[in-house]
Design a protein around this motif. Structure first.
Motif, PDB file in Angstrom:
ATOM      1  N   GLY A  51     -47.511  13.455  29.390  1.00 12.07           N
ATOM      2  CA  GLY A  51     -47.909  12.446  28.432  1.00 12.07           C
ATOM      3  C   GLY A  51     -47.217  12.537  27.097  1.00 12.07           C
ATOM      4  N   ALA A  52     -46.420  13.586  26.885  1.00 12.12           N
ATOM      5  CA  ALA A  52     -45.732  13.749  25.604  1.00 12.12           C
ATOM      6  C   ALA A  52     -44.294  13.286  25.736  1.00 12.12           C
ATOM      7  CB  ALA A  52     -45.762  15.194  25.160  1.00 12.12           C
ATOM      8  N   ILE A  53     -43.792  12.641  24.708  1.00  8.67           N
ATOM      9  CA  ILE A  53     -42.426  12.136  24.714  1.00  8.67           C
ATOM     10  C   ILE A  53     -41.729  12.645  23.479  1.00  8.67           C
ATOM     11  CG2 ILE A  53     -40.977  10.095  24.733  1.00  8.67           C
ATOM     12  CD1 ILE A  53     -43.328   8.579  25.943  1.00  8.67           C
ATOM     13  N   ARG A  54     -40.701  13.442  23.652  1.00  6.41           N
ATOM     14  CA  ARG A  54     -39.951  13.950  22.496  1.00  6.41           C
ATOM     15  C   ARG A  54     -39.013  12.866  22.020  1.00  6.41           C
ATOM     16  NH1 ARG A  54     -36.837  19.268  23.540  1.00  6.41           N
ATOM     17  NH2 ARG A  54     -38.963  20.044  23.575  1.00  6.41           N
ATOM     18  N   VAL A  55     -39.143  12.477  20.771  1.00  7.10           N
ATOM     19  CA  VAL A  55     -38.382  11.363  20.240  1.00  7.10           C
ATOM     20  C   VAL A  55     -37.099  11.820  19.575  1.00  7.10           C
ATOM     21  CG1 VAL A  55     -38.388   9.559  18.505  1.00  7.10           C
ATOM     22  CG2 VAL A  55     -40.343   9.842  19.991  1.00  7.10           C
ATOM     23  N   SER A  56     -37.153  12.845  18.759  1.00  7.14           N
ATOM     24  CA  SER A  56     -35.947  13.205  18.019  1.00  7.14           C
ATOM     25  C   SER A  56     -35.969  14.661  17.636  1.00  7.14           C
ATOM     26  CB  SER A  56     -35.816  12.347  16.746  1.00  7.14           C
ATOM     27  OG  SER A  56     -36.881  12.609  15.873  1.00  7.14           O
ATOM     28  N   ARG A  57     -34.766  15.180  17.402  1.00 10.30           N
ATOM     29  CA  ARG A  57     -34.605  16.520  16.855  1.00 10.30           C
ATOM     30  C   ARG A  57     -33.683  16.390  15.665  1.00 10.30           C
ATOM     31  NH1 ARG A  57     -32.743  18.688  22.570  1.00 10.30           N
ATOM     32  NH2 ARG A  57     -31.835  16.636  22.425  1.00 10.30           N
ATOM     33  N   GLU A  58     -34.094  16.945  14.553  1.00 11.70           N
ATOM     34  CA  GLU A  58     -33.396  16.663  13.308  1.00 11.70           C
ATOM     35  C   GLU A  58     -33.042  17.949  12.585  1.00 11.70           C
ATOM     36  OE1 GLU A  58     -34.673  14.959   8.960  1.00 11.70           O
ATOM     37  OE2 GLU A  58     -35.527  14.031  10.760  1.00 11.70           O
ATOM     38  N   LEU A  59     -31.757  18.103  12.249  1.00 15.84           N
ATOM     39  CA  LEU A  59     -31.333  19.221  11.417  1.00 15.84           C
ATOM     40  C   LEU A  59     -31.709  18.939   9.969  1.00 15.84           C
ATOM     41  CD1 LEU A  59     -27.799  20.058  12.786  1.00 15.84           C
ATOM     42  CD2 LEU A  59     -29.756  21.571  12.755  1.00 15.84           C
ATOM     43  N   GLN A  60     -32.393  19.873   9.343  1.00 17.11           N
ATOM     44  CA  GLN A  60     -32.822  19.676   7.976  1.00 17.11           C
ATOM     45  C   GLN A  60     -32.308  20.797   7.090  1.00 17.11           C
ATOM     46  OE1 GLN A  60     -37.084  19.223   7.976  1.00 17.11           O
ATOM     47  NE2 GLN A  60     -36.917  17.051   8.463  1.00 17.11           N
ATOM     48  N   LEU A  61     -31.723  20.421   5.974  1.00 14.78           N
ATOM     49  CA  LEU A  61     -31.228  21.390   5.009  1.00 14.78           C
ATOM     50  C   LEU A  61     -32.391  21.987   4.249  1.00 14.78           C
ATOM     51  CD1 LEU A  61     -28.710  22.626   3.708  1.00 14.78           C
ATOM     52  CD2 LEU A  61     -28.861  20.836   1.989  1.00 14.78           C
ATOM     53  N   GLN A  62     -32.512  23.293   4.284  1.00 16.35           N
ATOM     54  CA  GLN A  62     -33.576  23.974   3.569  1.00 16.35           C
ATOM     55  C   GLN A  62     -33.139  24.219   2.122  1.00 16.35           C
ATOM     56  OE1 GLN A  62     -34.164  27.421   5.947  1.00 16.35           O
ATOM     57  NE2 GLN A  62     -35.131  26.302   7.632  1.00 16.35           N
ATOM     58  N   PRO A  63     -34.083  24.526   1.233  1.00 12.87           N
ATOM     59  CA  PRO A  63     -33.715  24.708  -0.175  1.00 12.87           C
ATOM     60  C   PRO A  63     -32.629  25.758  -0.362  1.00 12.87           C
ATOM     61  CG  PRO A  63     -36.092  24.625   0.070  1.00 12.87           C
ATOM     62  CD  PRO A  63     -35.512  24.685   1.460  1.00 12.87           C
ATOM     63  N   HIS A 426     -25.659  10.267  17.916  1.00 12.81           N
ATOM     64  CA  HIS A 426     -25.973  11.420  17.067  1.00 12.81           C
ATOM     65  C   HIS A 426     -27.220  12.156  17.551  1.00 12.81           C
ATOM     66  CE1 HIS A 426     -27.168  13.628  13.416  1.00 12.81           C
ATOM     67  NE2 HIS A 426     -25.905  13.568  13.067  1.00 12.81           N
ATOM     68  N   ARG A 427     -28.285  11.429  17.814  1.00 11.95           N
ATOM     69  CA  ARG A 427     -29.537  11.917  18.401  1.00 11.95           C
ATOM     70  C   ARG A 427     -30.386  12.790  17.474  1.00 11.95           C
ATOM     71  NH1 ARG A 427     -28.923  13.762  24.560  1.00 11.95           N
ATOM     72  NH2 ARG A 427     -27.849  15.543  23.638  1.00 11.95           N
ATOM     73  N   ASP A 463     -23.893  17.070  10.670  1.00 15.55           N
ATOM     74  CA  ASP A 463     -24.818  17.775  11.568  1.00 15.55           C
ATOM     75  C   ASP A 463     -24.849  17.136  12.950  1.00 15.55           C
ATOM     76  OD1 ASP A 463     -25.462  19.521   9.516  1.00 15.55           O
ATOM     77  OD2 ASP A 463     -27.122  18.285   8.816  1.00 15.55           O
ATOM     78  N   TRP A 464     -23.813  17.413  13.734  1.00 19.10           N
ATOM     79  CA  TRP A 464     -23.651  16.810  15.055  1.00 19.10           C
ATOM     80  C   TRP A 464     -24.066  17.763  16.173  1.00 19.10           C
ATOM     81  CZ3 TRP A 464     -21.959  11.726  15.360  1.00 19.10           C
ATOM     82  CH2 TRP A 464     -21.498  11.170  14.150  1.00 19.10           C
ATOM     83  N   GLY A 465     -24.982  18.677  15.870  1.00 15.51           N
ATOM     84  CA  GLY A 465     -25.356  19.686  16.857  1.00 15.51           C
ATOM     85  C   GLY A 465     -26.067  19.159  18.085  1.00 15.51           C
ATOM     86  N   PHE A 466     -26.686  17.969  17.991  1.00 13.17           N
ATOM     87  CA  PHE A 466     -27.365  17.372  19.141  1.00 13.17           C
ATOM     88  C   PHE A 466     -26.610  16.173  19.689  1.00 13.17           C
ATOM     89  CE2 PHE A 466     -30.972  19.386  16.857  1.00 13.17           C
ATOM     90  CZ  PHE A 466     -31.381  20.243  17.868  1.00 13.17           C
ATOM     91  N   ALA A 467     -25.400  15.937  19.200  1.00 18.32           N
ATOM     92  CA  ALA A 467     -24.639  14.763  19.609  1.00 18.32           C
ATOM     93  C   ALA A 467     -24.217  14.862  21.072  1.00 18.32           C
ATOM     94  CB  ALA A 467     -23.404  14.598  18.717  1.00 18.32           C
ATOM     95  N   ALA A 468     -23.977  13.704  21.657  1.00 17.61           N
ATOM     96  CA  ALA A 468     -23.519  13.624  23.047  1.00 17.61           C
ATOM     97  C   ALA A 468     -22.817  12.295  23.237  1.00 17.61           C
ATOM     98  CB  ALA A 468     -24.697  13.750  24.020  1.00 17.61           C
TER      99      ALA A 468
END
Length: 632
Positions: A51-63, A426-427, A463-468
């Motif tokens: 029942g769960a659908i993963r929508v996105s994974r996002e690289l985020q720059l930390q402080p 990009h994804r 940040d193309w780490g999840f690209a395909a």
């Protein structure tokens, strides 16, 4: 339960004995050796619960943090400090995509000059032939020596990524067992529509500068010798590095091919397709082992950087990787030098270092603050008699709105369109995926609250780490789960197996692109309703504008009804000017936002009703009336 996703990564360096005197990691001279660093790791993604659908994974720059402590620091992007006067380090990377190619490579023996002179014959080391189809520039195979080629300046921060899961709830019929999707209660914490988990830091970010003769050549042509270096540490990070390396190699090649064909440089393109650039890039590191000059690869790098800058390429270009073999082999190296010079831990064996052209570190997330608040946080300036001088007033709203809409937003959409045209998705698009940079040396100029000249702006998708590729994305099992929730059959489904054409595959590839556009829609919301918001004072409270809040408001509370969503935005006084801007030309702004946010729904309508018009694309939206209207 979604199937487990596994991607293997192979990292290997050239093997063979060698000896030559080069600068030691932190000054002086020492022998350089090469050794075989074989490392295999896997990235495993656990599927969501039923029942769960993963929508996105996002690289985020930390402080940004100095010396890996809790003390937050901020760097001046144009401090004028000479990086070349700092310490030098050696770094590693993978050399060949296929480690089996190493078996046929034999490196000759080298003899040291007993008298320490450099009067010895240059030695050519044979390398295997490679295919330039997906990497015209040689970026995936170019290896830099850390010290002679590139020097580190400072540690800038770390990157991590968030895993976002959207939950779909069902009501099950007790007799038939049939499941019917139902909407969760928006205010019920036991029924979250979206959950988020953080990976922690997996990538370290460093500023650096090109060294040696290449640095002087770059400066002589007015090019920036500064570079960004990302160190990927751990199994998850290595998989990200491999994907980013592969995806950027393809994207750069597609962009460069289009540029050269449009510039009537087909002869040069033909040489690149034959592998001329790739071969020169592949030779860079091994030629450096014998102090052989690399003028051809130097010239190629300068030409590439000139083209990228002159055409405002909308992506962070990959220049190559860095090799740390010397650092690991040098038994005299003191790891404490990393703490003394950079304030960070030394690198770990198996980490991968990627080198990118320099665009600063000002992301769209850091710019997504009301201009009045940005102005209040500017460092104070003193007048001729030492008194504090008040910052000048902000530019008129129309000028700031024109910069945001026709510069920032259109630049973001153009970057996504460039990737999609190259067949890349990009994804993981989010506010931190975009760097707002300048054509000048001061890269922070683009995120100033006084910036209004779109000609000086460069929007960079990074940040193309999840690209395909679209084909790879279409075969992704998790994408298939999400497709079915939009009434679209997935690739390899029963419908696909009995289909007489490739319409399902085409729809899957279009759905992968639509997910990028859907994510971009929330970035547009964030940029419009933060930068152009007009609070009464710099400290006045603001409505929540984070991505999860926008998702809950638009998708759950207002059930994707753009009219009701507009009425909510209109009720906030701080957004009066933004709503008025989006209302112009019969609501052109709201129409654009709807095209992005509902791109997946419109694709589903198109697929299931052949009378509908074609679904939206990034390229078609670039000519949307909202971007063409005069903001006066």
């Amino acid at each position: 339960m979604c199937p487990r996703a596994v991607a293997s990564v192979v990292v290997a360096s050239l093997a063979g004995p060698a000896a030559a005197f080069v600068p030691a990691p932190f000054g002086g001279a020492g022998p350089r050796t090469i050794r075989n660093l074989g490392h295999r790791c896997q990235l495993g993604g656990r599927g969501s619960a039923a029942g769960a659908i993963r929508v996105s994974r996002e690289l985020q720059l930390q402080p940004l943090r100095g010396r890996e402590s809790d003390e937050e620091i901020f760097y001046d992007d144009f401090a004028g400090e000479s990086i070349g006067e700092g310490a030098s380090f050696f770094a590693d990377a993978s050399a060949l995509e296929d480690p089996k190619q190493e078996e046929d490579v034999e490196l000759p023996d080298f003899d040291d000059d007993e008298d320490g002179t450099q009067n010895r014959e240059l030695v050519s080391i044979p390398l295997p032939k490679t295919d330039a189809t997906e990497d015209l520039t040689g970026a995936t195979l170019r290896e830099f020596s850390f010290g002679p080629d590139i020097m580190l300046s400072n540690y800038a921060g770390s990157l991590g990524f968030d895993q976002v899961t959207d939950w779909q709830y069902y009501a099950t019929d007790e007799y038939s067992g049939e499941r019917t999707p139902v909407s969760p209660r928006p205010m019920d914490p036991s029924q979250p529509a979206r959950t988020r988990s953080s990976s922690g830091s997996v990538v370290r970010l460093f500023r650096g500068e090109v060294g040696g003769a290449l640095a002087g050549k770059l400066r002589s042509r007015g090019l920036d010798p500064r570079v960004w270096i990302k160190e990927y540490v751990g199994e998850d990070a290595v998989a990200l590095a491999r994907a980013e390396r592969k995806g950027l190699g393809r994207l750069q090649s597609a962009w460069l091919k289009k540029y050269l064909e449009g510039s009537n440089k087909n002869d040069l393109l033909g040489k690149m397709e034959e592998g001329e650039w790739l071969y020169a890039a592949q030779r860079r590191y091994v030629d450096g082992l014998t102090d052989t000059p690399t003028p051809k690869d130097d010239e190629n790098l300068m030409a590439l950087l000139e083209w990228l800058a002159s055409q405002k390429a909308p992506f962070a270009a990959l220049l190559g990787v860095m090799n740390l073999s010397d650092y690991y082999d040098d038994e005299s190296t003191d790891p404490n030098e990393w703490y003394k010079s950079l304030g960070v831990k030394p690198p770990q064996p198996g980490s991968i270092w990627l080198v990118f052209d320099y665009h600063g570190i000002s992301t769209a997330a850091s710019y997504a603050v009301p201009h009045l608040m940005q102005r209040s946080k500017l460092p104070p300036k003193r007048g001729p008699f030492g008194g504090i001088v008040e910052a000048p007033p902000l530019p008129p709203f129309k000028e700031r709105a024109r910069y945001v809409v026709q510069g920032v937003l259109k630049g973001m959409l153009g970057a996504v369109a460039t990737a999609h045209e190259a067949g890349i998705v990009h994804r993981s698009i989010g506010r931190n995926s975009f760097i707002l940079s300048s054509v000048g040396q001061d890269k922070q100029e683009a995120t100033s609250p006084y910036a209004v000249v779109t000609a000086r702006l460069r929007v960079i998708l990074t940040d193309w780490g999840f690209a395909a590729t679209t084909g790879e994305a279409a075969r992704d099992k998790e994408l298939g789960v999400r497709q079915r929730s939009f009434n679209l059959p997935s690739v390899d489904s029963y419908e696909d197996q009995v289909a007489m054409d490739d319409r399902i595959t085409v729809a899957a590839e279009m759905f992968a692109k639509a997910e990028d556009l859907h994510a971009l829609g929330f970035v547009f919301l964030a940029m419009l309703f933060t930068t152009l918001a007009e609070p009464a004072t710099p400290t006045a409270p603001m409505p929540s504008t984070d991505d999860d809040t926008w998702q809950r408001l638009f998708g759950e509370i207002f059930n994707k009804d753009m009219v009701a969503f507009r009425d909510y935005c209109e009720s906030e006084d701080v957004w009066d000017n933004v709503v008025e801007l989006l209302d112009r030309q019969e609501g052109a702004g709201w129409d654009l936002l709807g095209s992005l946010l509902l791109s997946r729904e419109r694709l589903s309508t198109w697929y299931n009703d052949e009378e509908q018009t074609e679904p939206v694309s990034a390229d078609s939206l670039l000519s949307h009336p909202f971007f063409a209207m005069k903001i006066i």
